[in-house]
Scaffold this motif. Structure first.
Motif, PDB file in Angstrom:
ATOM      1  N   UNK A  89       0.861  -1.190   0.000  1.00 30.62           N
ATOM      2  CA  UNK A  89       0.000   0.000   0.000  1.00 30.62           C
ATOM      3  C   UNK A  89       0.894   1.236   0.000  1.00 30.62           C
ATOM      4  N   UNK A  90       0.783   2.011  -1.070  1.00 37.48           N
ATOM      5  CA  UNK A  90       1.591   3.231  -1.206  1.00 37.48           C
ATOM      6  C   UNK A  90       0.745   4.444  -0.841  1.00 37.48           C
ATOM      7  N   UNK A  91       1.231   5.241   0.104  1.00 33.32           N
ATOM      8  CA  UNK A  91       0.519   6.451   0.531  1.00 33.32           C
ATOM      9  C   UNK A  91       1.021   7.635  -0.287  1.00 33.32           C
ATOM     10  N   UNK A  92       0.135   8.216  -1.074  1.00 30.71           N
ATOM     11  CA  UNK A  92       0.473   9.377  -1.888  1.00 30.71           C
ATOM     12  C   UNK A  92      -0.260  10.596  -1.333  1.00 30.71           C
ATOM     13  N   UNK A  93      -0.664  11.513  -2.183  1.00 30.06           N
ATOM     14  CA  UNK A  93      -1.437  12.684  -1.779  1.00 30.06           C
ATOM     15  C   UNK A  93      -2.402  13.070  -2.887  1.00 30.06           C
ATOM     16  N   UNK A  94      -3.568  13.546  -2.512  1.00 31.93           N
ATOM     17  CA  UNK A  94      -4.550  13.984  -3.500  1.00 31.93           C
ATOM     18  C   UNK A  94      -4.038  15.164  -4.310  1.00 31.93           C
ATOM     19  N   UNK A  95      -3.027  15.867  -3.775  1.00 33.54           N
ATOM     20  CA  UNK A  95      -2.501  17.059  -4.437  1.00 33.54           C
ATOM     21  C   UNK A  95      -1.289  16.747  -5.320  1.00 33.54           C
ATOM     22  N   UNK A  96      -1.061  15.466  -5.588  1.00 37.20           N
ATOM     23  CA  UNK A  96       0.037  15.101  -6.488  1.00 37.20           C
ATOM     24  C   UNK A  96      -0.198  15.673  -7.888  1.00 37.20           C
ATOM     25  N   UNK A  97      -1.450  15.910  -8.222  1.00 37.34           N
ATOM     26  CA  UNK A  97      -1.800  16.450  -9.539  1.00 37.34           C
ATOM     27  C   UNK A  97      -2.554  17.772  -9.385  1.00 37.34           C
ATOM     28  N   UNK A  98      -2.061  18.633  -8.499  1.00 42.15           N
ATOM     29  CA  UNK A  98      -2.799  19.847  -8.134  1.00 42.15           C
ATOM     30  C   UNK A  98      -2.812  20.898  -9.232  1.00 42.15           C
ATOM     31  N   UNK A  99      -2.097  20.678 -10.333  1.00 41.93           N
ATOM     32  CA  UNK A  99      -2.201  21.603 -11.464  1.00 41.93           C
ATOM     33  C   UNK A  99      -3.508  21.381 -12.228  1.00 41.93           C
ATOM     34  N   UNK A 100      -4.219  20.288 -11.896  1.00 38.96           N
ATOM     35  CA  UNK A 100      -5.527  19.988 -12.506  1.00 38.96           C
ATOM     36  C   UNK A 100      -6.630  20.403 -11.526  1.00 38.96           C
ATOM     37  N   UNK A 101      -7.697  20.997 -12.022  1.00 38.32           N
ATOM     38  CA  UNK A 101      -8.803  21.382 -11.144  1.00 38.32           C
ATOM     39  C   UNK A 101      -9.706  20.184 -10.831  1.00 38.32           C
ATOM     40  N   UNK A 146       2.396  31.634   3.467  1.00 32.71           N
ATOM     41  CA  UNK A 146       2.669  31.715   2.027  1.00 32.71           C
ATOM     42  C   UNK A 146       2.520  30.348   1.367  1.00 32.71           C
ATOM     43  N   UNK A 147       2.975  29.306   2.045  1.00 24.73           N
ATOM     44  CA  UNK A 147       2.863  27.939   1.511  1.00 24.73           C
ATOM     45  C   UNK A 147       1.398  27.501   1.465  1.00 24.73           C
ATOM     46  N   UNK A 148       0.657  27.787   2.540  1.00 26.93           N
ATOM     47  CA  UNK A 148      -0.731  27.329   2.635  1.00 26.93           C
ATOM     48  C   UNK A 148      -1.674  28.073   1.690  1.00 26.93           C
ATOM     49  N   UNK A 149      -1.325  29.314   1.359  1.00 29.10           N
ATOM     50  CA  UNK A 149      -2.233  30.132   0.555  1.00 29.10           C
ATOM     51  C   UNK A 149      -2.467  29.575  -0.847  1.00 29.10           C
ATOM     52  N   UNK A 150      -1.546  28.756  -1.333  1.00 36.21           N
ATOM     53  CA  UNK A 150      -1.780  28.097  -2.618  1.00 36.21           C
ATOM     54  C   UNK A 150      -3.032  27.230  -2.541  1.00 36.21           C
ATOM     55  N   UNK A 151      -3.253  26.620  -1.376  1.00 41.44           N
ATOM     56  CA  UNK A 151      -4.367  25.690  -1.208  1.00 41.44           C
ATOM     57  C   UNK A 151      -5.635  26.372  -0.714  1.00 41.44           C
ATOM     58  N   UNK A 152      -5.518  27.525  -0.047  1.00 37.21           N
ATOM     59  CA  UNK A 152      -6.706  28.223   0.445  1.00 37.21           C
ATOM     60  C   UNK A 152      -7.317  29.148  -0.610  1.00 37.21           C
ATOM     61  N   UNK A 153      -6.591  29.370  -1.695  1.00 38.64           N
ATOM     62  CA  UNK A 153      -7.102  30.260  -2.750  1.00 38.64           C
ATOM     63  C   UNK A 153      -7.497  29.496  -4.008  1.00 38.64           C
ATOM     64  N   UNK A 154      -7.493  28.166  -3.949  1.00 35.97           N
ATOM     65  CA  UNK A 154      -7.872  27.348  -5.103  1.00 35.97           C
ATOM     66  C   UNK A 154      -8.867  26.278  -4.679  1.00 35.97           C
ATOM     67  N   UNK A 155      -9.456  25.659  -5.662  1.00 35.11           N
ATOM     68  CA  UNK A 155     -10.429  24.612  -5.376  1.00 35.11           C
ATOM     69  C   UNK A 155     -10.229  23.451  -6.342  1.00 35.11           C
ATOM     70  N   UNK A 156     -10.391  22.250  -5.811  1.00 39.23           N
ATOM     71  CA  UNK A 156     -10.247  21.040  -6.623  1.00 39.23           C
ATOM     72  C   UNK A 156     -11.470  20.150  -6.453  1.00 39.23           C
ATOM     73  N   UNK A 157     -11.724  19.364  -7.469  1.00 38.21           N
ATOM     74  CA  UNK A 157     -12.716  18.303  -7.368  1.00 38.21           C
ATOM     75  C   UNK A 157     -11.977  16.973  -7.455  1.00 38.21           C
ATOM     76  N   UNK A 158     -12.057  16.207  -6.390  1.00 45.03           N
ATOM     77  CA  UNK A 158     -11.436  14.885  -6.365  1.00 45.03           C
ATOM     78  C   UNK A 158     -12.553  13.844  -6.490  1.00 45.03           C
TER      79      UNK A 158
END
Length: 517
Positions: free
Chosen positions: A153-165, A393-405
């Motif tokens: 079982x490999x643990x990745x992250x949902x944000x591995x492809x965060x350039x996609x909405x 500054x690091x977190x603001x990338x994620x608080x100013x965008x939205x994704x659909x997983x």
């Protein structure tokens, strides 16, 4: 509830498990859940490196003294016998594991959970490559030699492809082939690699998401003959229910926002109030990992499935809700060391953030440090602001965008659990009450990170109410001074006041005449 009725418990029964990253937040929760709910496991091998002069065995003892293991210690006092420290390091050749220990792992291990990674978003690229990509390859190479492996079982992250909405449960083509980036990291010196990092990662926001994306493609490429699955959690937060509501052991990610905002030192940051804050409790992730391992391990599928462990599509929490719930918590369960009355807010405007940061964070920080210097004490507030700026500054990338997983595989996995497993290994967030969760999150940071005494909450409330009164008095005094000594001395302002007064008299006269008529 009998474990004999649980298909997941039966799968892990008499199995030997190897875990990387066990000393991390997610790893601790995973080990605890295995020991408590799957106590019939044969053995759990934990990869631990030397750190700060302490041996792996010493670090294992410290690891087990964590509060998270109190419940399992009450139920199964002999649980420590199940655990074995394997000395090693993800960045060392062959994981730094001795030949003797490698033979033990090869012959005995049935299940591997690979959660070790550097989760620092600003990690130098070479370190991130060695940990997240090369380290994963070494773990896979070891898995290939295991004689009785049932699942990796490999643990990745949902944000591995965060350039996609919109991100689906599939592995996308990597930004670069794994062997290419590994080859480049071997011959390129650190200085050059750091210099060209922005041009290498391109539309990825940081080295973490960049290397995790490549690691996924490595898993697909290298695990064709290995039973494997990938789990992608979103933002991992404190525990929801197990083993203690609100348990947290680090300041990573949004966790740091609670003490920073609750003590008054963080007042504003960029964020869209209606954007999804895709938080997922750590115990939800753990249960998803165990269920995913079972599903692949019993060969209900032979594909390498990706499971999104996210909350946005199932039970939406927005940053605006986080703001509202958080502010209420800071007055309901306030911290002991509150420097300024908490009043944190997200804003979509950079200019608003700039002025609020300047007048409500930086200037007060310099004033308070000046006072500390006069009192011959060490100044701390400007340094705190510098740390907050970096984290925000690091977190603001994620608080100013939205994704659909998308979560088709996630829902399919839930539907494949029997009634017992849906209770014992619940990872469905549809019933999660976010208001209660945020309250527990705030309380958890107070207890487990700030080491504050909950019996003093009453005194903390009185203190913060007193601070509010003092603050309101100070604000009123400032307005009064401005009004009396500045505005009343202005001829234009006097003329404006006289105009308003005359208009009020005319309106009164008109109103009285209309009544008489």
């Amino acid at each position: 509830m009998s474990s004999s009725e649980s298909e997941i418990c039966q799968f892990y029964k008499n199995k030997s498990i190897f875990i990387t990253g066990a000393t991390g937040f997610l790893g601790k929760a995973l080990v605890e859940k295995l020991l408590r709910s799957c106590h019939d496991v044969n053995a759990i091998y934990i990869l631990i490196r030397h750190k700060k002069g302490k041996t792996p065995s010493q670090r294992l003892d410290e690891f087990l003294d964590c509060k998270v293991f109190e419940k399992v210690n009450e139920i199964f006092p002999d649980y420590r016998k199940k655990l074995t420290a394997i000395e090693g390091d993800l960045v060392e050749p062959f994981l730094g594991i001795s030949e003797t220990d490698r033979e033990i792992l090869k012959k005995n291990v049935n299940v591997v959970f690979h959660s070790a990674a550097t989760v620092r978003f600003d990690e130098p690229l070479k370190i991130a490559i060695n940990m997240n990509i090369f380290g994963t390859k070494k773990v896979i190479d070891l898995c290939k030699q295991m004689e009785n492996l049932k699942v990796f079982v490999h643990v990745s992250t949902a944000y591995a492809n965060c350039e996609r909405s919109r991100v689906t449960e599939e592995v996308y083509p990597p930004p670069v082939q794994p062997e290419k980036i590994l080859e480049a990291a071997e011959w390129m010196d650190d200085g050059l690699l750091n210099l060209i990092t922005p041009s290498i990662i391109k539309n990825k926001p940081n080295t973490y998401t960049y290397t995790k994306s490549i690691a996924e493609s490595l898993v697909i490429k290298e695990c064709k003959e290995i039973p494997c699955c990938i789990v992608r959690p979103s933002i991992i937060g404190c525990s929801w229910k197990e083993p203690i509501p609100g348990w947290i052991d680090n300041f990573n990610g949004p966790t740091a926002l609670f003490p920073a905002s609750g003590t008054g030192v963080l007042r504003t940051m960029l964020g869209h109030l209606d954007a999804v804050a895709d938080l997922v409790p750590v115990d939800v992730v753990v249960n998803n990992l165990l269920a995913s391992g079972w599903f692949r391990g019993v060969e209900k599928t032979k594909k390498i499935l990706v499971f999104h462990c996210t909350s946005g599509n199932r039970n939406k929490l927005t940053w605006g809700m986080m703001e509202d719930y958080g502010v209420n918590c800071f007055f309901k369960t306030p911290y002991e060391k509150v420097f300024i009355v908490p009043n944190p807010h997200f804003t979509s405007y950079k200019s608003v953030k700039y002025f609020r940061t300047l007048f409500e964070q930086l200037i007060p920080a310099y004033v308070m440090d000046f006072v500390l210097k006069i009192l011959k004490r060490k100044p701390i507030f400007v340094r705190i602001q510098q740390k907050i700026k970096k984290a925000v500054t690091i977190l603001e990338y994620f608080t100013t965008r939205q994704w659909e997983f998308t979560n088709d595989n996630y829902l399919m996995l839930i539907n494949n659990l029997n009634e017992t497993d849906q209770k014992l290994f619940n990872f469905d967030v549809k019933d999660l009450n976010w208001k209660t969760y945020v309250e527990n999150y705030c309380l958890g940071t107070k207890i487990f990170l700030m080491n504050e005494d909950v019996s003093k909450i009453g005194a903390c409330r009185k203190k913060i109410e007193k601070m509010k009164r003092i603050q309101n008095l100070a604000i009123f005094s400032v307005y009064a001074i401005v009004f009396k000594f500045i505005l009343l001395r202005s001829a234009h302002f006097k003329a404006f006041i006289q105009f308003l007064f005359e208009m009020a008299i005319k309106f009164r006269d008109y109103f009285l005449k209309s009544i008489q008529f």
